[in-house]
Design an enzyme around this catalytic site. Structure first.
Site, PDB file in Angstrom:
ATOM      1  N   VAL A  69     -52.136 -18.173 -56.206  1.00 59.91           N
ATOM      2  CA  VAL A  69     -52.254 -16.809 -56.701  1.00 59.91           C
ATOM      3  C   VAL A  69     -53.627 -16.250 -56.345  1.00 59.91           C
ATOM      4  O   VAL A  69     -54.614 -16.981 -56.268  1.00 59.91           O
ATOM      5  CB  VAL A  69     -52.021 -16.739 -58.234  1.00 59.91           C
ATOM      6  CG1 VAL A  69     -53.084 -17.502 -58.999  1.00 59.91           C
ATOM      7  CG2 VAL A  69     -51.932 -15.303 -58.719  1.00 59.91           C
ATOM      8  N   CYS A  70     -53.659 -14.937 -56.126  1.00 63.33           N
ATOM      9  CA  CYS A  70     -54.897 -14.186 -55.986  1.00 63.33           C
ATOM     10  C   CYS A  70     -54.668 -12.848 -56.697  1.00 63.33           C
ATOM     11  O   CYS A  70     -53.760 -12.743 -57.518  1.00 63.33           O
ATOM     12  CB  CYS A  70     -55.286 -14.008 -54.516  1.00 63.33           C
ATOM     13  SG  CYS A  70     -54.147 -12.980 -53.571  1.00 63.33           S
ATOM     14  N   ARG A  71     -55.426 -11.851 -56.361  1.00 64.72           N
ATOM     15  CA  ARG A  71     -55.275 -10.559 -57.029  1.00 64.72           C
ATOM     16  C   ARG A  71     -53.965  -9.876 -56.659  1.00 64.72           C
ATOM     17  O   ARG A  71     -53.223  -9.410 -57.517  1.00 64.72           O
ATOM     18  CB  ARG A  71     -56.462  -9.660 -56.682  1.00 64.72           C
ATOM     19  CG  ARG A  71     -56.406  -8.300 -57.327  1.00 64.72           C
ATOM     20  CD  ARG A  71     -57.606  -7.439 -56.918  1.00 64.72           C
ATOM     21  NE  ARG A  71     -57.382  -6.068 -57.332  1.00 64.72           N
ATOM     22  CZ  ARG A  71     -56.717  -5.167 -56.607  1.00 64.72           C
ATOM     23  NH1 ARG A  71     -56.230  -5.479 -55.430  1.00 64.72           N
ATOM     24  NH2 ARG A  71     -56.549  -3.934 -57.061  1.00 64.72           N
ATOM     25  N   LEU A  98     -51.882 -11.578 -59.272  1.00 67.54           N
ATOM     26  CA  LEU A  98     -52.172 -11.350 -60.688  1.00 67.54           C
ATOM     27  C   LEU A  98     -51.750  -9.951 -61.133  1.00 67.54           C
ATOM     28  O   LEU A  98     -51.329  -9.761 -62.274  1.00 67.54           O
ATOM     29  CB  LEU A  98     -53.667 -11.571 -60.956  1.00 67.54           C
ATOM     30  CG  LEU A  98     -54.136 -11.446 -62.394  1.00 67.54           C
ATOM     31  CD1 LEU A  98     -53.468 -12.487 -63.287  1.00 67.54           C
ATOM     32  CD2 LEU A  98     -55.648 -11.560 -62.480  1.00 67.54           C
TER      33      LEU A  98
END
Length: 110
Positions: A69-71, A98
């Protein structure tokens, strides 16, 4: 043709699919920077910034399901592709990152 240029598309999970997999024991790796992680993160996420992943890949179990996961899902897609090239077969990208997780009403630590 595009597959030859960019490689295969990385496997993705929706936020709700990812949540179910995490409940079942998948490992969540957040590839954002430490300041981003401190500001907001998914509960239980482990921080391995994208630029540290090549040096820290040995910390990960290639037999365990891993969700990245990242932004927004872009950096984590790159991380997913990297791990696939390194021989990991149970890696998935959290589609939308996210942002999508929070929009789905799933828990976020702030």
């Amino acid at each position: 043709m595009l597959t030859r240029l960019f490689g295969p598309r990385v496997p993705e999970l929706t936020p709700h699919e990812a949540h179910e997999r995490l409940q079942a024991g998948a490992l969540l790796i957040d590839v954002r920077e430490p300041d981003e992680w401190r500001a907001a993160r998914i509960p239980g996420a482990r921080l391995i910034p994208l630029d540290e992943l090549p040096q820290r890949v040995g910390e990960l179990d290639p037999n365990r399901e891993i969700i990245l996961v990242c932004r927004s899902g872009n950096r984590s897609a790159s991380a997913t592709a990297y791990l696939q090239r390194a021989g990991f077969t149970k890696v998935r990208n959290l589609a939308g990152g996210l942002i999508a997780w929070a929009r789905a009403g799933l828990p976020v630590v702030r």
